[in-house]
Design a protein around this motif. Structure first.
Motif, PDB file in Angstrom:
ATOM      1  N   LYS A   1     -34.342  38.973 -68.675  1.00  0.00           N
ATOM      2  CA  LYS A   1     -33.243  39.700 -69.294  1.00  0.00           C
ATOM      3  C   LYS A   1     -32.433  40.433 -68.224  1.00  0.00           C
ATOM      4  O   LYS A   1     -31.220  40.488 -68.275  1.00  0.00           O
ATOM      5  CB  LYS A   1     -33.814  40.698 -70.295  1.00  0.00           C
ATOM      6  N   LEU A   2     -33.143  40.959 -67.274  1.00  0.00           N
ATOM      7  CA  LEU A   2     -32.506  41.755 -66.235  1.00  0.00           C
ATOM      8  C   LEU A   2     -31.817  40.856 -65.207  1.00  0.00           C
ATOM      9  O   LEU A   2     -30.680  41.090 -64.829  1.00  0.00           O
ATOM     10  CB  LEU A   2     -33.581  42.605 -65.560  1.00  0.00           C
ATOM     11  N   ARG A   3     -32.524  39.821 -64.760  1.00  0.00           N
ATOM     12  CA  ARG A   3     -32.009  38.997 -63.668  1.00  0.00           C
ATOM     13  C   ARG A   3     -31.061  37.925 -64.157  1.00  0.00           C
ATOM     14  O   ARG A   3     -30.196  37.483 -63.418  1.00  0.00           O
ATOM     15  CB  ARG A   3     -33.173  38.338 -62.931  1.00  0.00           C
ATOM     16  N   GLY A   4     -31.279  37.461 -65.380  1.00  0.00           N
ATOM     17  CA  GLY A   4     -30.418  36.437 -65.938  1.00  0.00           C
ATOM     18  C   GLY A   4     -30.391  35.206 -65.068  1.00  0.00           C
ATOM     19  O   GLY A   4     -31.439  34.718 -64.631  1.00  0.00           O
TER      20      GLY A   4
ATOM     21  N   VAL B   1     -17.035  32.805 -71.728  1.00  0.00           N
ATOM     22  CA  VAL B   1     -16.989  34.222 -72.080  1.00  0.00           C
ATOM     23  C   VAL B   1     -17.968  34.533 -73.209  1.00  0.00           C
ATOM     24  O   VAL B   1     -18.668  35.540 -73.176  1.00  0.00           O
ATOM     25  CB  VAL B   1     -15.561  34.647 -72.477  1.00  0.00           C
ATOM     26  N   TYR B   2     -18.030  33.638 -74.196  1.00  0.00           N
ATOM     27  CA  TYR B   2     -18.909  33.909 -75.337  1.00  0.00           C
ATOM     28  C   TYR B   2     -20.369  33.689 -74.999  1.00  0.00           C
ATOM     29  O   TYR B   2     -21.213  34.512 -75.335  1.00  0.00           O
ATOM     30  CB  TYR B   2     -18.530  33.011 -76.524  1.00  0.00           C
ATOM     31  N   ASP B   3     -20.667  32.572 -74.360  1.00  0.00           N
ATOM     32  CA  ASP B   3     -22.070  32.193 -74.176  1.00  0.00           C
ATOM     33  C   ASP B   3     -22.501  32.143 -72.722  1.00  0.00           C
ATOM     34  O   ASP B   3     -23.555  31.613 -72.417  1.00  0.00           O
ATOM     35  CB  ASP B   3     -22.318  30.812 -74.808  1.00  0.00           C
ATOM     36  N   GLY B   4     -21.663  32.629 -71.825  1.00  0.00           N
ATOM     37  CA  GLY B   4     -22.037  32.586 -70.420  1.00  0.00           C
ATOM     38  C   GLY B   4     -23.274  33.437 -70.157  1.00  0.00           C
ATOM     39  O   GLY B   4     -23.504  34.439 -70.828  1.00  0.00           O
ATOM     40  N   ILE B   5     -24.042  33.009 -69.179  1.00  0.00           N
ATOM     41  CA  ILE B   5     -25.254  33.751 -68.815  1.00  0.00           C
ATOM     42  C   ILE B   5     -24.852  34.850 -67.837  1.00  0.00           C
ATOM     43  O   ILE B   5     -24.093  34.610 -66.909  1.00  0.00           O
ATOM     44  CB  ILE B   5     -26.278  32.803 -68.154  1.00  0.00           C
TER      45      ILE B   5
ATOM     46  N   LEU C   1     -31.154  15.444 -61.018  1.00  0.00           N
ATOM     47  CA  LEU C   1     -31.334  16.115 -62.306  1.00  0.00           C
ATOM     48  C   LEU C   1     -30.358  17.285 -62.398  1.00  0.00           C
ATOM     49  O   LEU C   1     -30.716  18.429 -62.135  1.00  0.00           O
ATOM     50  CB  LEU C   1     -32.775  16.613 -62.430  1.00  0.00           C
ATOM     51  N   PRO C   2     -29.115  16.984 -62.723  1.00  0.00           N
ATOM     52  CA  PRO C   2     -28.095  18.034 -62.642  1.00  0.00           C
ATOM     53  C   PRO C   2     -28.088  18.987 -63.839  1.00  0.00           C
ATOM     54  O   PRO C   2     -28.259  18.578 -64.986  1.00  0.00           O
ATOM     55  CB  PRO C   2     -26.793  17.237 -62.605  1.00  0.00           C
ATOM     56  N   TYR C   3     -27.882  20.236 -63.534  1.00  0.00           N
ATOM     57  CA  TYR C   3     -27.709  21.285 -64.551  1.00  0.00           C
ATOM     58  C   TYR C   3     -26.392  21.983 -64.257  1.00  0.00           C
ATOM     59  O   TYR C   3     -26.027  22.177 -63.098  1.00  0.00           O
ATOM     60  CB  TYR C   3     -28.810  22.342 -64.433  1.00  0.00           C
ATOM     61  N   ASN C   4     -25.747  22.379 -65.293  1.00  0.00           N
ATOM     62  CA  ASN C   4     -24.528  23.165 -65.090  1.00  0.00           C
ATOM     63  C   ASN C   4     -24.636  24.464 -65.901  1.00  0.00           C
ATOM     64  O   ASN C   4     -24.654  24.446 -67.125  1.00  0.00           O
ATOM     65  CB  ASN C   4     -23.301  22.363 -65.527  1.00  0.00           C
ATOM     66  N   PHE C   5     -24.731  25.582 -65.195  1.00  0.00           N
ATOM     67  CA  PHE C   5     -24.907  26.860 -65.874  1.00  0.00           C
ATOM     68  C   PHE C   5     -23.545  27.528 -66.062  1.00  0.00           C
ATOM     69  O   PHE C   5     -22.777  27.644 -65.114  1.00  0.00           O
ATOM     70  CB  PHE C   5     -25.815  27.775 -65.034  1.00  0.00           C
ATOM     71  N   HIS C   6     -23.301  27.958 -67.283  1.00  0.00           N
ATOM     72  CA  HIS C   6     -22.065  28.703 -67.561  1.00  0.00           C
ATOM     73  C   HIS C   6     -22.361  30.183 -67.383  1.00  0.00           C
ATOM     74  O   HIS C   6     -23.304  30.698 -67.972  1.00  0.00           O
ATOM     75  CB  HIS C   6     -21.589  28.433 -68.988  1.00  0.00           C
ATOM     76  N   LEU C   7     -21.542  30.836 -66.592  1.00  0.00           N
ATOM     77  CA  LEU C   7     -21.819  32.233 -66.281  1.00  0.00           C
ATOM     78  C   LEU C   7     -20.696  33.136 -66.755  1.00  0.00           C
ATOM     79  O   LEU C   7     -19.533  32.744 -66.800  1.00  0.00           O
ATOM     80  CB  LEU C   7     -21.975  32.424 -64.764  1.00  0.00           C
TER      81      LEU C   7
ATOM     82  N   ILE D   1     -18.831   9.332 -63.398  1.00  0.00           N
ATOM     83  CA  ILE D   1     -20.115   9.717 -63.960  1.00  0.00           C
ATOM     84  C   ILE D   1     -19.852  10.390 -65.297  1.00  0.00           C
ATOM     85  O   ILE D   1     -19.080  11.324 -65.398  1.00  0.00           O
ATOM     86  CB  ILE D   1     -20.855  10.688 -63.022  1.00  0.00           C
ATOM     87  N   GLY D   2     -20.498   9.892 -66.318  1.00  0.00           N
ATOM     88  CA  GLY D   2     -20.175  10.365 -67.658  1.00  0.00           C
ATOM     89  C   GLY D   2     -20.858  11.668 -68.002  1.00  0.00           C
ATOM     90  O   GLY D   2     -21.097  12.512 -67.162  1.00  0.00           O
ATOM     91  N   ALA D   3     -21.144  11.778 -69.266  1.00  0.00           N
ATOM     92  CA  ALA D   3     -21.713  13.019 -69.768  1.00  0.00           C
ATOM     93  C   ALA D   3     -23.197  13.087 -69.442  1.00  0.00           C
ATOM     94  O   ALA D   3     -24.046  12.801 -70.270  1.00  0.00           O
ATOM     95  CB  ALA D   3     -21.489  13.107 -71.262  1.00  0.00           C
ATOM     96  N   THR D   4     -23.487  13.412 -68.222  1.00  0.00           N
ATOM     97  CA  THR D   4     -24.883  13.376 -67.825  1.00  0.00           C
ATOM     98  C   THR D   4     -25.379  14.689 -67.275  1.00  0.00           C
ATOM     99  O   THR D   4     -26.534  14.796 -66.911  1.00  0.00           O
ATOM    100  CB  THR D   4     -25.104  12.300 -66.755  1.00  0.00           C
ATOM    101  N   VAL D   5     -24.515  15.666 -67.186  1.00  0.00           N
ATOM    102  CA  VAL D   5     -24.938  16.946 -66.631  1.00  0.00           C
ATOM    103  C   VAL D   5     -25.374  17.854 -67.770  1.00  0.00           C
ATOM    104  O   VAL D   5     -24.640  18.054 -68.735  1.00  0.00           O
ATOM    105  CB  VAL D   5     -23.807  17.614 -65.829  1.00  0.00           C
ATOM    106  N   ARG D   6     -26.563  18.364 -67.656  1.00  0.00           N
ATOM    107  CA  ARG D   6     -27.076  19.226 -68.715  1.00  0.00           C
ATOM    108  C   ARG D   6     -26.360  20.576 -68.673  1.00  0.00           C
ATOM    109  O   ARG D   6     -26.347  21.256 -67.649  1.00  0.00           O
ATOM    110  CB  ARG D   6     -28.567  19.421 -68.513  1.00  0.00           C
ATOM    111  N   GLN D   7     -25.758  20.941 -69.785  1.00  0.00           N
ATOM    112  CA  GLN D   7     -25.003  22.190 -69.852  1.00  0.00           C
ATOM    113  C   GLN D   7     -25.912  23.310 -70.351  1.00  0.00           C
ATOM    114  O   GLN D   7     -26.575  23.174 -71.371  1.00  0.00           O
ATOM    115  CB  GLN D   7     -23.810  22.038 -70.783  1.00  0.00           C
ATOM    116  N   VAL D   8     -25.919  24.400 -69.624  1.00  0.00           N
ATOM    117  CA  VAL D   8     -26.805  25.500 -69.987  1.00  0.00           C
ATOM    118  C   VAL D   8     -25.974  26.748 -70.269  1.00  0.00           C
ATOM    119  O   VAL D   8     -25.156  27.164 -69.453  1.00  0.00           O
ATOM    120  CB  VAL D   8     -27.808  25.805 -68.862  1.00  0.00           C
ATOM    121  N   THR D   9     -26.164  27.315 -71.443  1.00  0.00           N
ATOM    122  CA  THR D   9     -25.528  28.585 -71.787  1.00  0.00           C
ATOM    123  C   THR D   9     -26.624  29.579 -72.155  1.00  0.00           C
ATOM    124  O   THR D   9     -27.812  29.281 -72.019  1.00  0.00           O
ATOM    125  CB  THR D   9     -24.544  28.425 -72.956  1.00  0.00           C
ATOM    126  N   LYS D  10     -26.193  30.724 -72.634  1.00  0.00           N
ATOM    127  CA  LYS D  10     -27.139  31.794 -72.949  1.00  0.00           C
ATOM    128  C   LYS D  10     -28.243  31.314 -73.890  1.00  0.00           C
ATOM    129  O   LYS D  10     -29.402  31.659 -73.721  1.00  0.00           O
ATOM    130  CB  LYS D  10     -26.367  32.941 -73.621  1.00  0.00           C
TER     131      LYS D  10
END
Lengths: 622, 700
Positions: A307-310, A149-153, A107-113, A12-21
């Motif tokens: 902001k609080l719950r992130g 580290v830089y943009d993780g939520i 509908l995949p999302y990938n959250f960076h934390l 599966i290619g580049a199909t996961v939506r990447q979510v950062t801050k």
């Protein structure tokens, strides 16, 4: 629209939506609708370490802290609890998906934390642990640690959020102040209420009057001064000073009683201390204006909450949607979810399961599902199970990933969650069409976690999945033993391999003449497994009375051979003696005589977990 | 220099309820200049630091050998993943020097070093300037296969990681390409294991060091496979025996498929086993052992680093034995080479140690502890032992922080400015800092940065809080400070002997053991003395007067504790109360007897459940029944534990459980009470005092 069929699901290619801050606020709106529309939600995580990490080489520093085949669900939970407390989540993939006939729409999302201390409160985490093999294996997959580290939520758990609100109360206005317990009203309260009522009515009437008269600006200013009126944004408002929370509630009560509902009370906390300072009463121009005003304030509140719950906002969304959550290795993932997003983990597994139910109604563990569905038992990892299904069954299914974010960043990171969704869909279909008369719905498998240890893939580790891929799954010889037939042995000098130790023990005691087996747990400790029940008990009895012994066995005992029942091991896990070698910890646990009443596992039993005292342990997995 | 700064950042992380702690905690560690101003944020575009990762490490190391040999001194600086593993392990005024060492030991053991900055300085008489060569090593405790390497787990302090991120630390470079290492001890252990394994293999008469794997061939598939293999091997053996006559070996007729390939292994005919599962490989081994004495199964690392599995034909037993030996020796050689490679970054430390050059660091005690633990071996239990053994390995260390704070001339120059590295750099070395050539007057020491391959991708412009650049700044500060001390570099036409210089003598091997101690330690003698530049805020502490309380209700505030104590022991009894975290407190009494009295009192009150205990001023403290009292020695013990529970009370409880096991057997042996009291040596009191309540109560 990216369409992936079963055959190519591995790539599966580049199909996961990447979510950062940066794109998180936008993504949260999108995922909310996606979750609402979906049938199921698959989740998968990447962490800095895990209790299940079994790297290729056995030279782990504390190998016994991993989940081992000898662990009961209870001890496995305690090990997972330890891991959830020490490691951090770096990625959290969420995939709302629906099954439409033979199509799986995902509908995949990938959250960076990253547990950044956004609010300078020392939360969510002061420190965390990293396991180098874990990080290295992520690095090989091209994981971007800088992005994390830089943009993780960041996030706060529910418990942390309430702590944060306590310590550093929001200074933004709120429509819904915390409700404290209503106490009986006193005479003073009614006087206070009457006075407030009079003031609001007076102010209200004055404004009604002022709209009719056409005053000069001087008169308006004067009126403002006399009435104590202010403006809230563009609307007229008035501050009512209060000195405690109770008065605040009284003011809210009074305002709600006033028939004219154009008046909106807003709670204004003190800027620094967070004590209630004033309630601002705002007069809306019309019904529509009031709605607008309420929406404005709600938005402010939402922003503050976000902001609080992130990232926890996403967990809350999944939780409130009451969708069935699917994951692989649930025990690992959900101990983390509980620890990071709900609060500290409870002391026992049943408590954890109950507590987790508060968050998610239905959780399906693919690990358990695979174990339950007959011959799949051997295919431990997802690719293995998928390839097995492909070979053995005709289950034409298609995975579709509609691209919902053309300009946003998407990559293959977190694609594991797609495999989970896909595998689950296949298994779901398999169960429905099973000819064996097994017609139970997939929901019957919910909320049972299987405690398998997972294997990290490392280069040169080529023996890993050979057996599964050979198309000849090993016959389960069903060598299973109860915990009563297991003894922990330590204090044996010099023996470094199980074979060596077994050779040394052979025939030195009557129980070692019958069928028994030995496995090394760590460099100080081994387990002996007896086929005959009672053998363990007999050995344990003899080992404590040196004077009655003779021969080689006596020599070993004098040299320091020690043995303990399984419950000593349970106790080690229970009181958390994780530091050091297992032999030391067992010594400590046996010496510690304090028998707290909560430490009695036999009483704990729930329907949620298949568990009993005679926990069966699969010897083949040792 | 990031140690103080990280701590300062940590302040903001301390919740308001704990804010009162801040005043007594590390307050004189200034917030780094860049956080507030931005001075020293870079030294012009000309300043470049070479980035060293796995890919260029070998070549850099070769160059470094000559550079270090020629250098007059070497400046170092480290970046770690954190400083304190728990809030209560931060540095307190209440820490005795042995406790402080335990905290530093814990820090060095738990956290990882991710960057190692090293800058060699060589005086160039022809240009009358120093030639600096800054290097920035990315290191990561990567686990090398099959070698017991650095600890596979390390801690990260969230605030430190955020701090590194703030200064654009490249985490990807570190984790993807960081250089790994083995400490001296780890290398020794690895070599020892290897040798003993080798000897075991040779000693094994059966000549097989693979573990015996008995697989009952119960499955039909297994039996069929075994039979098939038997036939194949028999055919092959026949063909080998008939070789000159039978040309079968010319072609590859051994098997119709690619699974069995005919090759030669060390001049012996052999079959390569390809594509078998580990289970089948085991079956093959079983077949060979059972039916073919002259066929030998071997698995070796091939040329392309892939594991090769072979079946080799041997002529005789002797031939077989010699082949086995040859294989084993090959394995041993390659394993040794592997270990040598795994030593990795430690080669740099070995180089520094063997050259015995002057090492310059800024506030480098923790750095030295990290170097010791990561590259030499486990840290000793006492500070004296540690510093003396450091002195043996690195006989010349100068701490610029000590140098600039204790020298009056430099202090005068620094005036009120902070003692952080970047501020010292901007004050003492303005010519380098601002990169202006015209200000190069005689009073400033000239430093030129050497870049051997400009334009290479390995170079990055130096930035503050990047280890390489910090090391460079430290060296510049040191060079300038030397000139202020009156050391004339120009006169030294030959290699100068800085460690032997009289003017530096009083600064050599003197380090700050911790940032809030106000003491310095002499590495050559292991003695700790009060630092001259430090003004004591508090009178000298009598540690025996301090009682430790933990496990009380979370509602208790310091003033409640103080009130309770004063009510019972008298108005002047309590000197101060200090909270380690929200679960534990120190109470400093004016007399040391009060500590014991408190322990006795607590126990009596807990035994009584009558009115007295309810009305007693202490009832509030004992509420919940989990309150514990101990003396200062217990605090030391709790700090010394390798555990790292977030709350102090949890750590203390866990330490108590551990200790019980140690005490229990002793008390069993000495069941007679009078014996117990008489045999009570000093160490017993120290280690067993939590259980001494009863002893104290008995005579009462």
């Amino acid at each position: 629209m990216a369409t992936i069929t079963g055959r190519t699901s591995r790539s599966i290619g580049a199909t996961v939506r990447q979510v950062t801050k940066s794109n998180f606020p936008a993504a949260i709106h999108q995922i909310k609708t996606d979750i609402e529309a979906a049938d199921f939600v698959a989740v998968s995580t990447r962490k800095t370490g895990d209790s299940s990490a079994s790297s290729a080489s056995s030279s782990h520093h504390r190998p016994w802290r991993r989940i081992l085949p000898i662990d009961t669900p209870e001890t496995a939970y305690l090990k997972s609890k330890l891991a959830a407390g020490s490691f951090e989540l770096l990625q959290f993939a969420v995939c709302p998906f629906s099954i439409r006939g033979s199509k799986v729409i995902a509908l995949p999302y990938n959250f960076h934390l990253f547990p950044r201390d956004e609010l300078s409160l020392g939360m969510p985490s002061y420190r965390f642990s990293c396991q180098t093999p874990f990080l290295s294996s992520m690095a090989r997959e091209g994981f971007d640690f800088n992005a994390c580290v830089y943009d993780g939520i960041s996030y706060l758990s529910r418990v942390q959020e309430s702590k944060a609100r306590e310590r550093n109360p929001s200074s933004s206005p709120s429509l819904h102040p915390f409700s404290s317990s209503q106490t009986a009203s006193s005479v003073a309260d009614s006087i206070f209420k009457e006075r407030i009522k009079w003031r609001i009515n007076h102010w209200r009437n004055a404004f009604k009057a002022s709209t009719q008269e056409k005053d000069g600006s001087l008169a308006q200013t004067l009126r403002k001064l006399i009435l104590g009126g202010e403006v809230y944004g563009s609307r007229p408002g008035m501050s009512i000073d209060i000195c405690n929370e109770k008065q605040m509630h009284l003011v809210f009560e009074v305002v709600n009683q006033i028939s004219d509902d154009l008046v909106v009370p807003i709670y204004i906390p003190h800027k620094f201390e967070g004590q209630p300072e004033a309630v601002r009463v705002v007069l809306a121009g019309s019904e529509d204006d009031k709605k607008e005003l309420l929406a404005e304030i709600q938005d402010l509140e939402d922003e503050q909450n976000l902001k609080l719950r992130g990232f926890r906002q996403v967990i809350d969304l999944i939780s409130s949607s009451h969708k069935t959550v699917v994951s692989h290795n649930c025990l690992h993932d959900f101990t983390f979810i509980h620890e990071k997003f709900l609060g500290p983990l409870p002391a026992t597994l049943p408590e954890f399961m109950c507590s987790l139910r508060l968050l998610f109604d239905n959780v399906i563990d693919l690990n358990h599902l695979l174990k339950e569905i007959g011959p799949l038992g051997k295919g431990k990892n997802i690719p293995g199970a998928l390839s097995y299904l492909r070979r053995q069954f005709f289950l034409p299914m298609e995975l579709q990933v509609p691209r919902h974010d053309p300009q946003g960043s998407s990559s293959s990171h977190g694609k594991n969650v797609l495999s989970i969704a896909f595998l689950f869909s296949k298994l779901n279909r398999l169960l429905k069409t099973a000819p064996s008369g097994r017609t139970e719905p997939i929901e019957d498998f919910a909320n049972i976690f299987h405690t398998a240890s997972m294997t990290l893939l490392e280069p040169g580790d080529d023996d890993n999945d050979d057996d599964a891929d050979a198309g000849l799954p090993m016959i389960d010889t069903a060598k299973r033993v109860g915990t009563d037939d297991i003894l922990f042995l330590w204090g044996f000098r010099g023996a470094t391999s199980a074979a060596e130790l077994k050779a040394r023990l052979f025939r030195i005691h009557p129980v070692f003449s019958k069928e028994f087996d030995v496995r090394i747990v760590d460099k100080t400790c081994a387990i002996a497994v007896f086929r005959n029940s009672g053998s363990a008990e007999a050995l344990l009895k003899d080992i404590t009375s040196v004077e009655n012994l003779s021969g080689a066995f006596r020599e070993m005992v004098v040299e320091g051979l020690r043995a303990a029942r399984y419950d000593a091991y349970e106790k080690v896990c229970k009181i958390g003696l994780w530091e050091g070698d297992l032999a030391d910890s067992l010594e400590v646990a046996m010496a510690d005589s304090t028998e707290d009443s909560s430490y009695s596992l036999s009483g704990a039993n729930t329907n949620e977990i298949h568990w009993n005292r005679e926990m069966m342990i699969d010897l083949n997995e040792l | 220099m990031r140690k103080p700064t990280v701590n300062c950042l940590g302040f903001r992380a301390i919740p308001q309820t704990l804010a009162f702690l801040i005043q007594s905690r590390l307050i004189h560690r200034p917030l780094s200049a860049a956080a507030s101003g931005g001075e020293g944020a870079g030294a012009g575009g000309a300043m470049v630091v070479k980035k060293v990762t796995l890919s260029n490490f070998t070549s850099v190391l070769e160059d470094l050998r000559t550079r270090v040999r020629e250098a007059d001194f070497v400046a170092i600086d480290l970046e770690m993943t954190g400083v304190t593993s728990t809030p209560w392990r931060e540095s307190f005024e209440f820490d005795r020097s042995d406790v402080r060492y335990l905290k530093i030991k814990d820090s060095a053991e738990k956290f990882a070093v991710v960057q190692f900055g090293l800058c060699t300085f060589r005086w160039d008489a022809s240009q009358s300037s120093f030639i600096a060569h800054p290097l920035n090593f990315y290191i990561f405790p990567r686990k090398e296969q099959s070698i017991e390497g650095p600890s596979t787990e390390f801690l990260c302090q969230t605030s430190s990681i955020s701090f590194l991120a703030k200064y654009q630390f490249d985490f990807n470079a570190c984790i993807h390409e960081g250089i790994s290492y083995l400490s001296k001890t780890q290398e020794e252990v690895a070599l020892q294991n290897l040798c003993s394994a080798y000897e075991n293999c040779l000693g094994d008469s059966s000549g097989d060091c693979e573990e015996y794997t008995e697989i009952p061939a119960v499955r039909t598939a297994d039996i069929l496979f075994t039979e098939r293999m038997k036939i194949r091997f028999r055919e092959w053996r026949e063909s080998v025996l008939n070789y000159p006559k039978d040309p079968i070996l010319e072609g590859n007729k051994c098997g119709p498929d690619a699974e069995l390939n005919m090759v030669f292994f060390k001049m012996h005919p052999a079959i390569m086993l390809n594509g078998f599962t580990s289970h089948r490989i085991k079956l093959i081994q079983l077949v060979l052992r059972k039916y073919f004495k002259e066929l030998l199964y071997v698995s070796v690392i091939g040329e392309n680093c892939l594991l090769q599995k072979l079946v080799v034909y041997t002529d005789s037993e002797e031939d077989k034995a010699s082949l086995m030996k040859e294989i084993q020796e090959d394995k041993l050689r390659s394993e040794k080479l592997k270990i040598q490679t795994a030593v990795g970054f430690r080669h740099v430390i070995d180089l520094l140690m063997s050259e015995k050059k002057l090492i310059v660091g800024h506030n480098c005690f923790l750095d030295i502890a990290h170097i010791y633990y990561k590259f030499i071996g486990p840290l000793p239990f006492s500070m004296e032992e540690f510093v003396l053994s450091v002195n043996k390995m690195l006989p010349n260390i100068i701490d610029t922080k000590h140098l600039i704070t204790s020298n009056h001339v430099i202090q005068h120059l620094m005036k009120q400015s902070r003692k952080s590295l970047s501020s010292a750099f901007s004050v003492l070395c303005p010519q380098i800092h601002s990169d202006s050539q015209n200000s190069a007057s005689n009073s400033f020491v000239k430093v030129d940065v050497q870049s051997d391959e400009p334009g290479s991708s390995y170079w990055s412009s130096g930035a503050k809080h990047e280890a390489g650049f910090d090391a460079f700044m430290t060296g510049c500060v040191f060079a300038q400070a030397c000139s202020h001390l009156g050391i004339k570099f120009e006169q030294n036409s030959l290699v100068m002997d800085l460690p032997g210089n009289d003017k530096l003598k009083s600064y050599l091997n003197i380090l700050y053991p911790s940032w809030s101690s106000g003491t310095v330690i002499d590495l050559t003698t292991g003695t700790e003395t009060s630092s001259s530049g430090h003004i004591r805020k508090y009178p000298k502490r009598e540690f025996a007067n301090i009682a430790l309380l933990w496990g009380f209700s979370s509602k208790i505030k310091p003033k409640d504790v103080e009130e309770c104590m004063r009510k019972f022991f008298g108005k002047d009894s309590v000197i101060s109360v200090f909270f380690l975290d929200k679960t534990a407190a120190f109470v400093q009494f004016n007399r040391k007897e009060l500590v014991n009295e408190l322990m006795v009192l607590k126990n009596t009150l807990e035994k009584e459940d009558g009115l007295i205990s309810v009305l007693h001023p202490f009832s509030k403290l004992l509420e919940g029944g989990n309150t514990r009292v101990a003396d200062y020695e217990s605090y030391k013990e709790i700090c010394g534990s390798s555990m790292s529970k977030f709350l102090f009370s949890d750590q203390a409880e866990a330490t108590v459980i551990r200790r019980k096991s140690k005490i229990a057997p002793i008390s069993l042996e000495s069941s007679a009470p009078e014996h117990r009291i008489s045999s009570k040596s000093d160490s017993d009191i120290r280690s067993g005092h939590l259980f001494s309540f009863e002893e104290i109560l008995n005579p009462l």
